[in-house]
Motif scaffolding. Sequence first.
Motif: not given
Length: 216
Positions: A83-88, A185-190
């Motif tokens: 996830r840190e490297e890829d949000t897709n 990534s941080s935005v997508e996680k939240r």
Amino acid sequence: MFKKILVAEDLKGINEGIVSFLNENLKIEKLELVQYCDDAYLKYKKAILDQEPYDLLITDLSFEGDYREQKITSGDNLAMKIREEDTNTKIIVYSVEKRFSKIRKLIQDIGLNGYVCKGRTGLDELLICIKEVYKGEIYLSPEVRPALTRKDITELSNFDIEILKHLSEGHIQKDIARLMFTSTSSVEKRLNALKIVFRAKNTTHLVSIIKDLGLI
């Protein structure tokens, strides 16, 4: 449907059972299995280099140690690195773990797309989960859905509120990350965690619910 799936599960019988079941029920062009997190990560990295990335990772959380020395020793660490490297790449956890606090942390820290509990109906639920995640939804097994419920509304942080405000103004996640000096990534996680909390089908639905509640 997803074209390329990687399954990480250390128990061979379960691993092969997942692959066999999915092959019978879904039309997957490439379905690969590994028994070690290190092998999963290496396959993931190679797929990126070959410009043929995996669409979905299905991983257990617990991997028993043996004679092989491993750098990545758990499914949550594997998911975090990816996830840190890829949000897709979509990530589904398939595990016996049912502690709400653990699952809540995984969702908030990693931004899981699905969490399925192993059990008598586990594979059937996994099939449902994959289909829901493919449609852009987030799926949790019924017995662990209370891990994130509306009682968590009071836990909305200033960070959450700011993301939601930017979203309501029409900004996409990449732009929100830039405006807030953080990672996409941080935005997508939240947002993934908040969609589960408020049972929102997508980000537009989430903003609508938040506005109706008067939180923004």
